[in-house]
Write an enzyme that holds these catalytic residues in place. Structure first.
Site, short mmCIF file in Angstrom:
data_model
loop_
_atom_site.label_atom_id
_atom_site.label_comp_id
_atom_site.label_asym_id
_atom_site.label_seq_id
_atom_site.Cartn_x
_atom_site.Cartn_y
_atom_site.Cartn_z
N TRP A 25 0.80 -1.24 0.00
CA TRP A 25 0.00 0.00 0.00
C TRP A 25 0.83 1.29 0.00
O TRP A 25 0.37 2.31 -0.48
CB TRP A 25 -1.01 0.05 1.17
CG TRP A 25 -2.01 1.16 0.98
CD1 TRP A 25 -3.11 1.15 0.16
CD2 TRP A 25 -1.97 2.47 1.56
NE1 TRP A 25 -3.74 2.36 0.21
CE2 TRP A 25 -3.06 3.19 1.07
CE3 TRP A 25 -1.10 3.08 2.47
CZ2 TRP A 25 -3.33 4.50 1.44
CZ3 TRP A 25 -1.37 4.39 2.83
CH2 TRP A 25 -2.47 5.08 2.32
N ASP A 26 2.06 1.28 0.50
CA ASP A 26 2.79 2.55 0.64
C ASP A 26 4.24 2.43 0.18
O ASP A 26 5.14 2.97 0.82
CB ASP A 26 2.71 3.03 2.10
CG ASP A 26 2.99 4.51 2.25
OD1 ASP A 26 2.89 5.24 1.24
OD2 ASP A 26 3.32 4.95 3.36
N LEU A 27 4.46 1.74 -0.95
CA LEU A 27 5.85 1.48 -1.37
C LEU A 27 6.41 2.63 -2.22
O LEU A 27 6.59 2.51 -3.42
CB LEU A 27 5.95 0.14 -2.11
CG LEU A 27 7.38 -0.41 -2.17
CD1 LEU A 27 7.92 -0.71 -0.78
CD2 LEU A 27 7.46 -1.64 -3.05
N ASN A 72 10.35 4.38 1.43
CA ASN A 72 10.00 3.18 2.18
C ASN A 72 10.74 1.95 1.63
O ASN A 72 10.29 0.81 1.79
CB ASN A 72 8.48 2.96 2.19
CG ASN A 72 7.80 3.75 3.32
OD1 ASN A 72 8.47 4.15 4.28
ND2 ASN A 72 6.51 3.94 3.22
#
Ligand SMILES: Nc1ncnc2c1ncn2[C@@H]1O[C@H](COP(=O)(O)OP(=O)(O)O)[C@@H](O)[C@H]1O
Ligand SMILES: [Mg+2]
Length: 290
Positions: free
Chosen positions: A172-174, A178
């Site tokens: 979801w938040d790559l 990250n």
């Protein structure tokens, strides 16, 4: 943070950790470098438990370190995680060559989404249905009719795809910050907010990474955005139309949050990416269909 100082001290004690460097604060967390009793470097990640990060522990367990930071221990009472230490001084955003950075993300995503989501994860099907419910109430708040049209088109893409929401374990938040350099592998993902869904819903953070420098600065925003999207979908072997539709779903998700925060305009980067992706979602009937 819900972890108080005495609780943090108690965890350090229980897990036999020594502090080993300055605390880093992220968007929604505090990360403290520590050393384990056997000398292994690790970090403690304190964060406010939320709906978004509730899947982090089961997600990290399911991935078991494959393309992602290893979970070494976890305190269910506070949500604090003990993680393998990576090189915080070398995020993927420090790699100057954007194609290279995008290929690293693609390689990691391919491995992450190869894993089926474990039971109990929040599901893209539910998220999509909730977004579609909220859209009619949110759209009128946008001042620009072109933005209202774009958000409605995003919603129609989601409506078309919602019947097949997928069952992969998504990060979801790559985005580029990250991903950190590691020792056992050159690059590993951190900071997942996992859900079960279609891999196409996992592309937006990478596409939004380094937007000004890698996309806007080229002078051809649509061309540069599509080149990155094509690189990513090619490397992942995704159907481009579906992936574009689910990425429009991320633009919808961001737009709904913006409106619910009281904004009346979308971020220019969101609009520009949305407009570009419409070419992959609904290619022009005539012309060469770039
Ligand atoms: N496993 C790790 N090893 C080393 N540093 C880390 C690790 N995890 C996080 N960090 C550092 O802490 C920062 C915030 O952590 P992150 O998990 O990305 O949380 P946030 O949700 O706050 O962005 C990272 O950008 C990085 O600098
Ligand atoms: Mg982060």
């Amino acid at each position: 943070m819900t972890t108080s100082l005495p609780e943090a001290a108690d965890l350090m004690d229980r897990w036999a950790l020594r502090p080993d460097g300055p605390v880093r604060s992220g968007m929604a967390s505090l990360v403290l470098p520590v050393t384990r009793a056997d000398g292994t470097p690790a970090v403690l990640k304190f964060q406010q438990p939320s709906e978004d990060n509730a899947g982090a522990v089961p997600g990290l367990r399911a991935w078991n370190g494959d393309g992602v930071v290893r979970l070494l221990d976890h305190d269910p009472d506070t949500g604090t995680m003990l993680l393998e230490r990576l090189d915080a001084a070398r995020p993927l955003s420090s790699v100057a060559d954007d194609d290279e950075a995008m290929r690293v993300v693609a390689g990691l995503l391919a491995r992450l989404v190869a894993v089926p989501a474990p039971a109990g994860m929040r599901r893209l099907g539910d998220i999509a249905a909730a977004m579609l419910d909220r859209t009619p109430g949110a759209v009128p708040a946008l001042r620009d009719p072109a933005e209202r049209r774009l958000v409605r088109t995003c919603a129609s893409a989601v409506a078309e795809l919602a019947g097949e929401p997928g069952d992969r374990l998504l990060h979801w938040d790559l985005h580029y910050d990250n991903v950190l350099a590691g020792r056992r592998e050159p690059w590993l993902a951190i900071d997942p907010e996992p859900l079960a869904g279609d891999p196409g819903f996992d592309l937006w953070p990478a596409l939004d990474s380094r937007w000004e420098e890698a996309v806007v600065a080229t002078g051809d925003v649509t061309g540069a955005a599509l080149r990155r999207f094509d690189l990513l979908t090619e490397a992942l072997g995704l159907d481009r139309r579906r992936a574009a539709g689910w990425t429009l779903g991320r633009i919808l998700q961001n737009a709904l949050w913006d409106v619910e925060d009281g904004r009346t305009e979308l971020e220019p980067a969101q609009v520009a990416l949305g407009v570009a992706l419409l070419r992959r979602w609904a290619p022009p009937l005539s012309g060469r269909g770039r």
